[in-house]
Structure formats: structure tokens, C-alpha cells
Write an enzyme that holds these catalytic residues in place. Structure first.
Site, PDB file in Angstrom:
ATOM      1  N   TRP A 108       0.827  -1.213   0.000  1.00 49.30           N
ATOM      2  CA  TRP A 108       0.000   0.000   0.000  1.00 49.30           C
ATOM      3  C   TRP A 108       0.856   1.255   0.000  1.00 49.30           C
ATOM      4  O   TRP A 108       0.549   2.229  -0.688  1.00 49.30           O
ATOM      5  CB  TRP A 108      -1.008  -0.027   1.150  1.00 49.30           C
ATOM      6  CG  TRP A 108      -2.050  -1.062   0.870  1.00 49.30           C
ATOM      7  CD1 TRP A 108      -2.202  -2.270   1.490  1.00 49.30           C
ATOM      8  CD2 TRP A 108      -3.027  -1.027  -0.183  1.00 49.30           C
ATOM      9  NE1 TRP A 108      -3.216  -2.969   0.903  1.00 49.30           N
ATOM     10  CE2 TRP A 108      -3.747  -2.238  -0.117  1.00 49.30           C
ATOM     11  CE3 TRP A 108      -3.378  -0.093  -1.162  1.00 49.30           C
ATOM     12  CZ2 TRP A 108      -4.790  -2.541  -1.000  1.00 49.30           C
ATOM     13  CZ3 TRP A 108      -4.417  -0.388  -2.050  1.00 49.30           C
ATOM     14  CH2 TRP A 108      -5.111  -1.596  -1.958  1.00 49.30           C
ATOM     15  N   ASP A 150      -1.484   7.003   6.157  1.00 45.00           N
ATOM     16  CA  ASP A 150      -2.597   6.221   5.626  1.00 45.00           C
ATOM     17  C   ASP A 150      -2.979   5.219   6.717  1.00 45.00           C
ATOM     18  O   ASP A 150      -2.260   4.266   6.969  1.00 45.00           O
ATOM     19  CB  ASP A 150      -2.143   5.483   4.357  1.00 45.00           C
ATOM     20  CG  ASP A 150      -3.202   4.505   3.836  1.00 45.00           C
ATOM     21  OD1 ASP A 150      -4.305   4.441   4.423  1.00 45.00           O
ATOM     22  OD2 ASP A 150      -2.922   3.815   2.837  1.00 45.00           O
ATOM     23  N   LYS A 195     -13.005  -0.917   6.832  1.00 41.20           N
ATOM     24  CA  LYS A 195     -12.357  -1.962   7.618  1.00 41.20           C
ATOM     25  C   LYS A 195     -12.773  -1.852   9.085  1.00 41.20           C
ATOM     26  O   LYS A 195     -13.347  -2.767   9.633  1.00 41.20           O
ATOM     27  CB  LYS A 195     -10.845  -1.895   7.452  1.00 41.20           C
ATOM     28  CG  LYS A 195     -10.447  -2.134   5.984  1.00 41.20           C
ATOM     29  CD  LYS A 195      -9.035  -1.736   5.701  1.00 41.20           C
ATOM     30  CE  LYS A 195      -8.738  -1.580   4.234  1.00 41.20           C
ATOM     31  NZ  LYS A 195      -8.942  -2.767   3.421  1.00 41.20           N
TER      32      LYS A 195
HETATM   33  N1  PMP Z   1      -4.455   1.857   2.013  1.00 43.83           N
HETATM   34  C1  PMP Z   1      -4.530   0.694   2.670  1.00 43.83           C
HETATM   35  C2  PMP Z   1      -3.592   0.455   3.806  1.00 43.83           C
HETATM   36  C3  PMP Z   1      -5.474  -0.262   2.280  1.00 43.83           C
HETATM   37  O1  PMP Z   1      -5.551  -1.433   2.921  1.00 43.83           O
HETATM   38  C4  PMP Z   1      -6.345   0.011   1.209  1.00 43.83           C
HETATM   39  C5  PMP Z   1      -7.421  -0.954   0.768  1.00 43.83           C
HETATM   40  N2  PMP Z   1      -7.306  -2.240   1.129  1.00 43.83           N
HETATM   41  C6  PMP Z   1      -6.206   1.230   0.539  1.00 43.83           C
HETATM   42  C7  PMP Z   1      -5.271   2.142   0.979  1.00 43.83           C
HETATM   43  C8  PMP Z   1      -7.063   1.565  -0.637  1.00 43.83           C
HETATM   44  O2  PMP Z   1      -8.318   1.845  -0.189  1.00 43.83           O
HETATM   45  P1  PMP Z   1      -9.595   1.903  -1.117  1.00 43.83           P
HETATM   46  O3  PMP Z   1      -9.851   0.518  -1.601  1.00 43.83           O
HETATM   47  O4  PMP Z   1     -10.619   2.433  -0.179  1.00 43.83           O
HETATM   48  O5  PMP Z   1      -9.289   2.844  -2.214  1.00 43.83           O
END
Ligand code: PMP
Length: 360
Positions: free
Chosen positions: A101, A171, A195
Site C-alpha cells: 500500500w 494512511d 475496515k
Molecule cells: N491503504 C490501505 C492500507 C489499504 O488497505 C487500502 C485498501 N485495502 C487502501 C489504501 C485503498 O483503499 P480503497 O480501496 O478504499 O481505495
């Protein structure tokens, strides 16, 4: 019977919240209309909207000089919006590359402006994190970015770097509101709701006022934090259903003792699983450095891919869903966010122990 839901997101929600939504879905508090049919400018929705912002503020003790924004677009939109707003000319954004990520966030920043890694976990296959004290922000840094919890890799920062005058950006998509954090240590925090705090659809951005002020004037309207800050996240139609559900999850969280209360529960849940792994004599293994193992996403392997398949199939038969590791890494992963009851974690631990006994 309700399943044990270990999905990484969207993820399980408190059953009490689902039942409340069900009870209100066709008629909100006897008003003859549901919350998702009313105008986002109506007093009925406005109460929920402003109360939700207030609940975020209360739960995280967010200082006065920060705005709470509720946006669309997911964490993914923030990968781009963040550098568009904060990465000003002549500066460079610094990224800690802790896993999948963080690398996605970094890739988007490089498309917007100058960005460089300030730390790179590739040498340890992204199974470790740096000592926070070792992260020193360079003078020309626009901000330092970290991913507080790597949802796929299962590494979690247990404390954060002090970056002085350089804003620290996190994030927190996969550990938001799962533990106390001092918001004043950050310039900006972002997290998708799906989440720990609700269904998919809304992304929360907590941003310090001076960073809103510094945002450039030439951005497309939706992509500017200022747009949303000035209009209390009501510039355009917000994700009303999501916010309405998040409102209920936040009240549920308050009932659990807030972030301090839920952190105790989360740590207890995680240690149930890590204990089974640690005591399995190597049958189950977690590649992550013990000091940074995630309390949210417990990743583990079995001795072979065949056994992993069999393990996951058996889990599904027992009503345990979502245990397959991310498709990019394989293995197993139990996502055990705020709303997952400890009974589900115990059921998984019992099944792991039983599986090892018969196959180990
Ligand atoms: N950052 C992290 C740490 C994530 O786990 C995720 C999604 N699993 C995201 C960003 C992306 O998020 P989204 O699917 O809401 O765009």
C-alpha cells in the site's frame, strides 16, 4: 447462523449496527422516509452528518485546528489528492516504503511531483519497519508519508517518527480508530471506512488547518481539500448511506470504551492468534518481525500451499470466511478489525490447533 467474517475489507460490522439499520431502513424514526431517501441538505441528514464529525472528534480527541472531511474515492483517491494538495513546487515528498500500500501511495505521488523513498523495506521483504527515531525529515521535505498498517503484509507501526516542522502523513486505512493516536503528531491522516468504521463508501481525512490553507488554488474543485473543508464535506453529495452507518459504528465504539477500550480488545484478539502460531512448532509461521506484527491483519503460512488450500476450505466449511491471503502474496490472512468478536478469533484459534493436530 452468522459467519465468522475475516475479510480484509469490506469487513464485518457489529451485528447490533446491522440490526439497527435494518429496523430503520424503510422508515427513519417514524418520519415516513428513510435516511437514504432524504436530501443531503435536509435537517434530518444534517443531524447525522454533523454528529458523525463530532463523534470522530470526540473519539480521537482531534484538536480544534484540524478539519474532519468525509469524502468519496477511497484511500486510493487520497494517494493522488495528498500530493496534489501538499506537494508544492521546490519540495519533495518522502515515503516510507513498508509494503504494497505504501508503494501505491508513492507511485501516485511521483506522478504528481518530486517524491523519494525515505526508507525502503524491500531488503527485509517488507516484513520489518524502521526504528521511528531513525526517520529524519530532510529540510526540503513537503511531508513524510507512512502506512500505519500494511493490510497485505501485516506490518504495523507501533509508534511513529517525530518529523518536526515537516508534516507527518499517515494512511490509516486498515487500523483507523483501532487504537489511540495523538492526532497532533500528524499533519494529515486518511482512512477508508470499510475496515474498522463502517461500510465502504466514505473516506475520512483529518487535516491540519495550515495545510488546508497552503493548498494550491488551481486544483479541480473536488480534488482540493479546501473545497471540502470550507463546506463541511457538503460541497457535493456525500456518501450518505456510508456516513449514516459509520455514525452507528462510532456510537458502538464509544460503548466499547472508545479507542482505549477497543485497543485492549484488539491486542487480546491478536495475541490469541499469534500464540497459536508461535506455539505451533513451525507448522504455522508468520514472516513478520515480532515487534511490528499487526493487530489487524494476522498473516501466516502453513508448510505447503496444498495444506493452505485444505486449511482454507475447512475453515469455509466451519463458517470462517476471508482467510485466504491477498492474491499477490498467497498464504493465509485473518483480518480481525474492531468489529470482529473475540469468539470468532477463538473459533479460528481452535480450528488452527485442531488442524495442526491432524495434519502436523
Ligand atoms: N491503504 C490501505 C492500507 C489499504 O488497505 C487500502 C485498501 N485495502 C487502501 C489504501 C485503498 O483503499 P480503497 O480501496 O478504499 O481505495
Amino acid at each position: 447462523m452468522r459467519k465468522h467474517i475475516f475479510y480484509a475489507g469490506p469487513a464485518t460490522l457489529p451485528v447490533e449496527v446491522l440490526e439497527e439499520l435494518q429496523a430503520e431502513i424503510a422508515d427513519y424514526h417514524g418520519q415516513g422516509i428513510s435516511m437514504i431517501e432524504t436530501s443531503h441538505r435536509s435537517p434530518m441528514y444534517d443531524d447525522v452528518h454533523s454528529e458523525t464529525t463530532a463523534l470522530f472528534r470526540e473519539l480521537l480527541a482531534i484538536p480544534e485546528n484540524y478539519k474532519v472531511l468525509m469524502l468519496g474515492g477511497g484511500g486510493t483517491l487520497q494517494f493522488a489528492m495528498l500530493p496534489m494538495n501538499l506537494l508544492t513546487a521546490g519540495k519533495t515528498a518522502d515515503y516510507t516504503l513498508s509494503g504494497a500500500w505504501a508503494k501505491k501511495a508513492f507511485a501516485d505521488a511521483k506522478k504528481v511531483g518530486q517524491a523519494r523513498p525515505i526508507w525502503d523495506g524491500s531488503g527485509s521483504q517488507y516484513n520489518a519497519l524502521p526504528d521511528p527515531a531513525a526517520i529524519k525529515a530532510p529540510a526540503d521535505s513537503a511531508y513524510v508519508h507512512l502506512t500505519s498498517n500494511e493490510t497485505i503484509g501485516g506490518v504495523q507501526w507501533k509508534s511513529f517518527p517525530a518529523t518536526g516542522d515537516v508534516p507527518l502523513v499517515a494512511d490509516m486505512s486498515s487500523d483507523f480508530l483501532s487504537r489511540p493516536v495523538d492526532v497532533a503528531d500528524f499533519g494529515l491522516i486518511y482512512a477508508g471506512a470499510q475496515k474498522n468504521v463502517g461500510p465502504a463508501g466514505v473516506t475520512v481525512v483529518i487535516i491540519r488547518d495550515d495545510l488546508v490553507e497552503a493548498s494550491p488554488d488551481n486544483l479541480p474543485v473536488y480534488l482540493s481539500y479546501r473545497t471540502h473543508a470550507e463546506k463541511d464535506s457538503l460541497y457535493n453529495t456525500p456518501p450518505v448511506f456510508s456516513i449514516y452507518a459509520v455514525n452507528k459504528v462510532l456510537k458502538w465504539l464509544k460503548g466499547k470504551g472508545g479507542v482505549e477500550g477497543i485497543q485492549k480488545i484488539n491486542t487480546a484478539k491478536a495475541s490469541v492468534l499469534y500464540d497459536v502460531i508461535n506455539k505451533s512448532g513451525g507448522f504455522f509461521s508468520c514472516p513478520v518481525d515480532t515487534s511490528v506484527r499487526s493487530d489487524m491483519n494476522v498473516v501466516f503460512r502453513l508448510p505447503s500451499e496444498e495444506l493452505e488450500k485444505e486449511f482454507i476450505a475447512g475453515a469455509t466449511e466451519r463458517g470462517m470466511l476471508g482467510l485466504k491471503g491477498h492474491r499477490s502474496v498467497g498464504g493465509c490472512r485473518a483480518s480481525i478489525y474492531n468489529s470482529l468478536p473475540i469468539e470468532s478469533v477463538k473459533a479460528l484459534a481452535d480450528y488452527m490447533t485442531e488442524f495442526k493436530k491432524t495434519k502436523g
